[in-house]
Each structure stands twice: as structure tokens, then as C-alpha cells.
Write a protein that holds these residues in place. Structure first.
Motif, mmCIF file in Angstrom:
data_model
loop_
_atom_site.group_PDB
_atom_site.id
_atom_site.type_symbol
_atom_site.label_atom_id
_atom_site.label_comp_id
_atom_site.label_asym_id
_atom_site.label_seq_id
_atom_site.Cartn_x
_atom_site.Cartn_y
_atom_site.Cartn_z
ATOM 1 N N CYS A 29 0.676 -1.227 -0.049
ATOM 2 C CA CYS A 29 0.050 0.072 -0.148
ATOM 3 C C CYS A 29 1.130 1.264 0.153
ATOM 4 O O CYS A 29 1.981 1.157 0.545
ATOM 5 N N LEU A 31 -7.564 -1.291 4.684
ATOM 6 C CA LEU A 31 -7.062 -1.386 3.446
ATOM 7 C C LEU A 31 -6.559 -2.626 2.652
ATOM 8 O O LEU A 31 -5.680 -3.223 3.365
ATOM 9 N N SER A 37 -3.307 -0.871 -2.090
ATOM 10 C CA SER A 37 -4.037 0.231 -2.113
ATOM 11 C C SER A 37 -3.358 1.615 -2.207
ATOM 12 O O SER A 37 -2.218 1.650 -1.582
ATOM 13 N N TYR A 87 -4.008 5.427 -0.673
ATOM 14 C CA TYR A 87 -4.693 6.098 0.109
ATOM 15 C C TYR A 87 -4.257 7.368 0.145
ATOM 16 O O TYR A 87 -3.254 7.576 0.887
#
Length: 208
Positions: A183, A195, A199, A201
Motif C-alpha cells: 500500500c 485497506l 491500495s 490512500y
């Protein structure tokens, strides 16, 4: 004990300051791009490039630390870590004397905990991670290998972070979340939900 730093950019300069402050290792030199051979970084010589790692492991009782930074992808840091491990090299964990790591916490090999960082009781930080200046890793957090927790980020209690994840400066993760591997969490983001892997974010409910 001699240590060789692998990567000669800005992160390397910050690591040098930590090693000088701790006094636990003598910096033998830095490995960087071939074009930088013969130059110096804060007074320490560039003694070769990544291709020299196997030879240096064979020739001396050196420790190694990966001082290449990680902004988005951890791929190059992972590759360097694997090269060192495959050839029998040793990567110690380094903790700044200005950081605080609970004696009930675990920090993996090749990880650096930088000035002002705090890792609390029950936390586990994996191998080849960067816990950057003033980052807070609260109780019972688990951080996978090859992660970068950037400056002044806050990872609250019992958060689980998968390997290779980047947490930007000043980001905050609410307690008890699961953040998947690979992520990217942007600077200043407030993470209120778990998450999935890979991901991106950036906060404000935006994730993909």
C-alpha cells in the motif's frame, strides 16, 4: 565493527548522523552509483557500487545497511536486501540513541529506527524497514518487512501493516486496522478503515 552503507542519497546522510551518534559501528564506506566512485558523502568514501557486494562479503567481516530511500516502491531495497542475504552478509538493526524502542518490542534485521521515533511495547517491526524521524509505532502493532514509516506518522495500537507498504509523513492510522501489503498512504492522510493490498490512500475517504 565496520559497516558498509548501500545507497548514497539523502537517506544515507541521515543514517550517517545516526551511526555517528550511536558509535556502535565504524562506517567503512558507501556503495553508490559507479559515476560517484572516488567521491565522498559527509566525509566517507564511495568505495564501489552494488555489484561489489558479493566481493566485499567474501573479503571482510563487514556489516551492511541499506541506505537507499523508499518513497513509493520498495523493489530496489528488497533486491539489495536479498543480494546481501544470498551471499551470507549480515544486516544489523540500527536504533538511534535519540529513539525509544520498548524492551518488549521486536525490530528485524536491517531495519533502522531514526531520531525521535518511538516503538511501544508488544510491537513487531519486520526486516529492512525504515522507521523515520519522530514516527510513532504504538503497542501491539505489526509491521511487515520492507516498509517505510515516514517522518512523524502515527500507527495506533494493534494495527497490522503488510510488507512493502509506505506510510507518508504525518499520516495517522486508527487503531485495530489491517493495512495490506504494497500500500501507499499519502502524507497527512487519516486512515479510518482497513485497506486491501496495493491500495493507494490519500485521505479524505479517497482510496483505490
Amino acid at each position: 565493527m565496520d559497516i558498509i552503507l548501500v545507497g548514497g542519497g539523502g537517506h544515507c546522510r541521515s543514517v550517517i548522523d545516526i551511526l555517528e551518534a550511536s558509535g556502535a559501528y565504524r562506517i567503512f564506506g558507501v556503495l553508490d552509483l559507479p559515476a560517484k566512485g572516488g567521491t565522498g558523502i559527509l566525509g566517507y568514501p564511495v568505495i564501489g557500487c552494488d555489484d561489489d557486494i558479493p566481493r566485499l562479503i567474501r573479503e571482510g567481516q563487514f556489516r551492511f545497511l541499506i541506505t537507499l530511500g523508499q518513497i513509493k516502491s520498495p523493489a530496489r531495497r528488497i533486491a539489495l536486501f536479498q543480494i546481501i542475504k544470498d551471499h551470507g552478509g549480515c544486516l544489523p538493526s540500527i536504533v538511534s540513541p535519540l529513539a525509544r524502542v520498548s524492551r518488549h518490542a521486536v525490530v528485524g534485521e536491517g531495519t533502522i529506527v531514526m531520531h525521535g521515533a518511538l516503538i511501544n511495547a508488544g510491537a513487531r517491526v519486520g526486516c529492512n524497514c525504515i522507521v523515520n524521524s519522530r514516527a510513532l509505532v504504538e503497542h501491539d502493532v505489526s509491521v511487515g518487512d520492507h516498509c517505510h514509516l515516514s517522518t512523524a506518522c502515527v500507527v495506533n495500537g494493534a494495527v497490522q501493516i503488510g510488507e512493502g507498504t509506505f506510510v507518508g509523513s504525518g499520516a495517522v492510522a486508527r487503531e485495530n486496522l489491517e493495512i495490506g501489503s504494497g500500500c501507499i498512504i499519502g502524507a497527512g492522510a487519516l486512515v479510518r478503515k482497513s485497506l486491501p493490498p496495493n491500495s493507494i490512500y490519500i485521505g479524505g475517504g479517497n482510496g483505490r
